[in-house]
Design a protein around this motif. Sequence first.
Motif, mmCIF file in Angstrom:
data_model
loop_
_atom_site.group_PDB
_atom_site.id
_atom_site.type_symbol
_atom_site.label_atom_id
_atom_site.label_comp_id
_atom_site.label_asym_id
_atom_site.label_seq_id
_atom_site.Cartn_x
_atom_site.Cartn_y
_atom_site.Cartn_z
ATOM 1 N N ARG A 15 45.208 46.222 41.451
ATOM 2 C CA ARG A 15 44.079 45.356 41.828
ATOM 3 C C ARG A 15 42.785 45.849 41.183
ATOM 4 N N GLN A 16 42.530 47.136 41.269
ATOM 5 C CA GLN A 16 41.311 47.691 40.674
ATOM 6 C C GLN A 16 41.297 47.490 39.161
ATOM 7 N N ILE A 60 40.548 43.827 38.509
ATOM 8 C CA ILE A 60 39.119 43.537 38.712
ATOM 9 C C ILE A 60 38.340 43.945 37.472
ATOM 10 N N CYS A 93 36.634 41.213 35.044
ATOM 11 C CA CYS A 93 35.180 41.329 34.856
ATOM 12 C C CYS A 93 34.857 41.389 33.366
ATOM 13 N N ASP A 116 36.414 37.262 42.415
ATOM 14 C CA ASP A 116 35.985 36.995 43.790
ATOM 15 C C ASP A 116 37.180 36.989 44.738
ATOM 16 N N LYS A 163 38.447 40.504 45.363
ATOM 17 C CA LYS A 163 37.524 41.298 46.183
ATOM 18 C C LYS A 163 37.490 40.839 47.636
ATOM 19 N N ASN A 164 37.764 39.555 47.898
ATOM 20 C CA ASN A 164 37.561 39.008 49.236
ATOM 21 C C ASN A 164 38.821 38.779 50.062
#
Length: 171
Positions: free
Chosen positions: A99-100, A103, A107, A144, A147-148
């Motif tokens: 996940r990291q 992201i 990005c 998004d 992250k959410n």
Amino acid sequence: MEVIPSFQVDHTDLQPGIYISRQDAVADTCFTTYDIRMTAPNHEPAVNPAALHTIEHLVATYLRNHDEWKENIIYWGPMGCMTGNYLIVKGAYPCEEIRQLMIEAFCFVRDYDDEVPGTTPATCGNYLMHDLPMAKWEAARYVDRLKNKFCCEYPGLVRPELEDGKVFFDA
């Protein structure tokens, strides 16, 4: 003919997230396939093919140049249903670690403002099918989502053991 495991996942409840799709043991090495699901299948539109193609080029470039990950990246590419991508890595990592990484990668796409790598007739089999603005929009949306509301388990899937008796990595 036997139904393959990816067609046994109930796509009616599948949400955007990161899932361990499968793990394969080759000699003493584990290879893990992650389902990088960007949209909810059959509930949301699939990702536009030109945008997903651009995401493929940018994320593949990002991952294969990443100082910590490049040696373990085996494959990055879009799903045929256009709702996400597959990431195949050498090793087994928890979904949170992937996940990291995703992201960071998305990005990179969201913020990218240069010529997309590999988009000439000599470097791409469909070089005209790219859409950077839409790829950036899809990347921002996925960041998004990661992250959410993060999903990491296929709904209702029972995972078999690997041939050597090891079980799937416990995400």
